[in-house]
Structures are given as C-alpha cells and as structure tokens.
Design an enzyme around this catalytic site. Sequence first.
Site, PDB file in Angstrom:
ATOM      1  N   HIS A  72       0.844  -1.204   0.000  1.00 21.08           N
ATOM      2  CA  HIS A  72       0.000   0.000   0.000  1.00 21.08           C
ATOM      3  C   HIS A  72       0.876   1.250   0.000  1.00 21.08           C
ATOM      4  O   HIS A  72       1.725   1.417   0.872  1.00 21.08           O
ATOM      5  CB  HIS A  72      -0.913   0.018   1.232  1.00 21.08           C
ATOM      6  N   TYR A 199      -8.760   5.287   8.527  1.00 22.04           N
ATOM      7  CA  TYR A 199      -8.879   5.511   9.969  1.00 22.04           C
ATOM      8  C   TYR A 199      -9.849   6.674  10.127  1.00 22.04           C
ATOM      9  O   TYR A 199      -9.527   7.798   9.718  1.00 22.04           O
ATOM     10  CB  TYR A 199      -7.531   5.903  10.581  1.00 22.04           C
ATOM     11  N   PRO A 291      -3.576  -0.340  19.027  1.00 25.56           N
ATOM     12  CA  PRO A 291      -3.399  -0.819  17.653  1.00 25.56           C
ATOM     13  C   PRO A 291      -3.466   0.271  16.578  1.00 25.56           C
ATOM     14  O   PRO A 291      -3.106   0.012  15.428  1.00 25.56           O
ATOM     15  CB  PRO A 291      -4.545  -1.818  17.474  1.00 25.56           C
ATOM     16  N   LYS A 295       1.585  -0.830  15.200  1.00 24.56           N
ATOM     17  CA  LYS A 295       2.997  -0.926  15.550  1.00 24.56           C
ATOM     18  C   LYS A 295       3.386  -2.193  16.322  1.00 24.56           C
ATOM     19  O   LYS A 295       4.575  -2.508  16.429  1.00 24.56           O
ATOM     20  CB  LYS A 295       3.423   0.294  16.390  1.00 24.56           C
ATOM     21  N   TYR A 383       4.414   6.282  10.363  1.00 26.30           N
ATOM     22  CA  TYR A 383       3.617   5.111   9.991  1.00 26.30           C
ATOM     23  C   TYR A 383       4.506   4.075   9.305  1.00 26.30           C
ATOM     24  O   TYR A 383       4.366   2.871   9.520  1.00 26.30           O
ATOM     25  CB  TYR A 383       2.469   5.534   9.070  1.00 26.30           C
TER      26      TYR A 383
HETATM   27  C1  PHB Z   1      -5.746  -4.765  10.939  1.00 23.13           C
HETATM   28  O1  PHB Z   1      -5.856  -4.952   9.713  1.00 23.13           O
HETATM   29  O2  PHB Z   1      -6.086  -5.635  11.753  1.00 23.13           O
HETATM   30  C2  PHB Z   1      -5.214  -3.471  11.410  1.00 23.13           C
HETATM   31  C3  PHB Z   1      -4.718  -2.567  10.499  1.00 23.13           C
HETATM   32  C4  PHB Z   1      -4.227  -1.351  10.922  1.00 23.13           C
HETATM   33  C5  PHB Z   1      -4.232  -1.055  12.273  1.00 23.13           C
HETATM   34  C6  PHB Z   1      -4.707  -1.974  13.201  1.00 23.13           C
HETATM   35  C7  PHB Z   1      -5.204  -3.191  12.768  1.00 23.13           C
HETATM   36  O3  PHB Z   1      -3.768   0.149  12.676  1.00 23.13           O
END
Ligand code: PHB
Length: 394
Positions: A72, A199, A291, A295, A383
């Site tokens: 990505h 997000y 989460p 990280k 990130y």
């Molecule tokens: C996930 O795909 O489970 C996932 C992706 C990004 C995050 C947290 C979890 O920041």
Amino acid sequence: MRTQVAIVGGGPAGLLLSQLLNQAGIDSIVLERRARAYVEGRIRAGVLEPLTVAMLDRAGVGARMHREGLPHDGFNIAVDGMLIRIDLKGLAGSRVMVYGQTELTRDLNEAIVGRDGNLLFETDVVDIGGTDAKPYVICRRGDEKLRIDCDFVAGCDGYHGISRSCIPSGVLRIYERTYPFGWLGILADVPPCSDELIYSNHERGFALASMRSHTRSRYYIQCATDEDIAAWPDERVWDELAIRLGEQAASHMARGPALEKSIAPLRSFVAEPMQYGRLFLAGDAAHIVPPTGAKGLNLAASDVYFLSRALIAYYENPNHGELERYSATALARVWNAARFSWYLTGLTHRFPGSTPMEFRLQRAELDYIRCSEAGRRAIAENYLGLPFRPPTTT
Ligand code: PHB
Ligand code: APR
C-alpha cells in the site's frame, strides 16, 4: 536438554528470533504453551513496515508475503466522512505491506518445523532461573517436566507471559496508560470497501476499514471497555461502520457473516529495562501499544533485530558489549512507536468526558494535517517506521 538460547513463547517475536539465530549458526529451542493450530488461528493486525518486510526477506520467510501480501502506497484519515490521504510513497518514499500476522506466523512455523523441529508446542514454561550466571527454564509438557539449560533466555512470551515477572520489582519500572474504550473487530470474506485503509474520526466514535486480501476485510469500531459483544449482531456492526466510515466508503462496503468478532482493550505499556542478567525481553512481553498505527508486530520485529544482532556479536566476541546495550537500543525505538500510537489514537478517537476545548484542539490538529504537507509527512514517516538506529545517548 541444553541449548544456546531458550526462547519462551512462539509468537512472531520468538519465531523470528529463532529463525535469525539459526541462520547465524546459533542453536535455540522455542517453547510455546499453546497448540500449533491455536497459534496459527489467532487473528491479529496486518500492516508491515518496510524494515519488517526487509527482515522477513533476510530471514528467508518472505516469499508468500510477496506473492499474497498487498503493498500500500498510502492510507486515509477520515474526518466525518471527508478523507485526508497520507501519501506514504510520495511524502516519505516507501510503502507498507498489508499481510496478516496470522499468515506470517504460519510462514515462520513452517520454516522452523521444516528445519530442525526446535519448536515445542503445548510446552508451558513455569519457571526461569539462574539468570545471573547459568540460566535454565523449567517447562511442563503434558505430564512431563523438562529442564533446559542455556546461555541466554529470550522472553518472547507476550503481555501475559512469565518472563517479565522474573525481573525483580525493585529493578523493573512500568509505564502504563489504559484508554477509556476498546475496539470491536470483525473479519469477513467480503471485498474491502476501499483500496487503502481508512482511519475514521466520527462523532459516534472511531472506525477502521482494513483488509487481509482482495476478498477478506477487517473492520473495527471504537466501543466501551465493558461493551457486551452479544449486543452486537453482525448487522448492527455493519450499520455502525457504514455511518462512521462515511458515505463514500459505505457505498462500497459489502456485508457478510463474521468469521471472527471480538473486543480488545486499548493500552500503552512499557517495561524497563528489557534485560536482566542473561534474560532478555522482546515484543509484547516488554511493551503494548494501542493498535492505531499497527505498531505491535513491527516493534516485536525491531526488538528481535537488535537482540539477534547483539547475540550474534556476543558469540563472535563475548566482550563485544552490544548485548549490554540491548535494552537501551530497543527502548529508544519502542518509545517512539509508543508516542506515535498514542498520538494517532488521540487524533482519531472520541474520549468520553472530553471537554469542548479538547474537541476543538483535536479538530484543529486534523485541519493542520489536511492543509500541511509537513504535518502529513510526519505521519507518513512514523507510519512507515523509524530507522533501526542505536540510541543517541549511551
Ligand atoms: C488490521 O488490519 O487488523 C489493522 C490494520 C491497521 C491497524 C490496526 C489493525 O492500525
Ligand atoms: N510458556 C510458553 N509460552 C508462553 C508462555 C509460557 N509461560 N506464556 C505465553 N506464552 C506464549 C503465548 O501462548 C504466545 O503464543 O508466548 C506467545 C507470545 O506471543 P504474542 O502474544 O504474539 O507476542 P509477540 O511474539 O511479542 O508478538 C507481538 O503480537 O500481540 C501481538 O500486537 C502484538 O502484533 C504484536 C505481536
């Protein structure tokens, strides 16, 4: 039994360490309390930083990740449905790899079991001793009790493991913050609603649209810490996601039965130091991040990078000194990732009881990021993950 490095815990940290040590001709045994099927069935996050990808390649376990993973070049932050794109490639020159931790664990298990079988499942470590000079671990395996003598113990046994508790309380310092909400996650065999992760900061609470493949989606919504999962039948989760992710994402969101649905609390936690005598902690055994920012797994990988290098240097020259610096080196990166995960959580979530002032400040920060390339670049850089470098102070 005897080995050079006894590794407690067969999650990503323990498995990757075993693999890297083996490549350098260092012998280890991984002790995992759960069955293989259980470990390989656990649903965890799935975004890999470029340095994690490079490590997996170097460890010789990257082939399936490159075939099946999804690179990505960016991700999005949504504010009440309006998208701010963080162009990882354009702003910071690299990309992340979307590949489930579950898949990565399977690849590592495959490599280690196929190699030498030095990976014992259903083997519960019940004691660790002699960490000042002659370390050993005691484990229970069915009715059997095993003792393994070793040069070093690697505590890769996660947040609930026993390794951390082997550091005396007078030495161990704990830094902790629990957040006043959790994440309800849902996994379903439906195509993702967007090509990139979203997000979303919404007045009803945070939501995240993620994926495992072109046909499998992973979504989360912010929920109360004491939320009853029974109150969230699949349709209610989908309805809530459609509201929080905004019209554009909702119009592309396919619904399907949940393959998995669970609630996890959010916590920031760091234990210092990450070493005591001949015991070294790595991964969730030493730190937990919320989460947001994905990280957790990447930090486990960077700990293992520093620890494997230090152990290899020790076996080449016991006076090298890198092993003594392991904790300081690993913690410098851990604190940075803890900071970023805390920041991104604060930026995107609704905090119960927050004041109108705090709400306005959060909005101002989001607006700054929308308008400022420098603001977006800082997010992109973090990130993607900061470089693996030694601490500036020793
Ligand atoms: C996930 O795909 O489970 C996932 C992706 C990004 C995050 C947290 C979890 O920041
Ligand atoms: N004896 C043997 N094994 C143990 C013991 C014990 N006493 N205690 C815990 N374990 C095992 C657990 O069963 C688990 O499989 O240690 C393993 C630890 O694995 P993880 O929890 O996956 O931790 P880690 O390898 O550090 O990986 C970090 O996992 O939790 C996510 O967000 C986190 O993605 C990050 C990654």
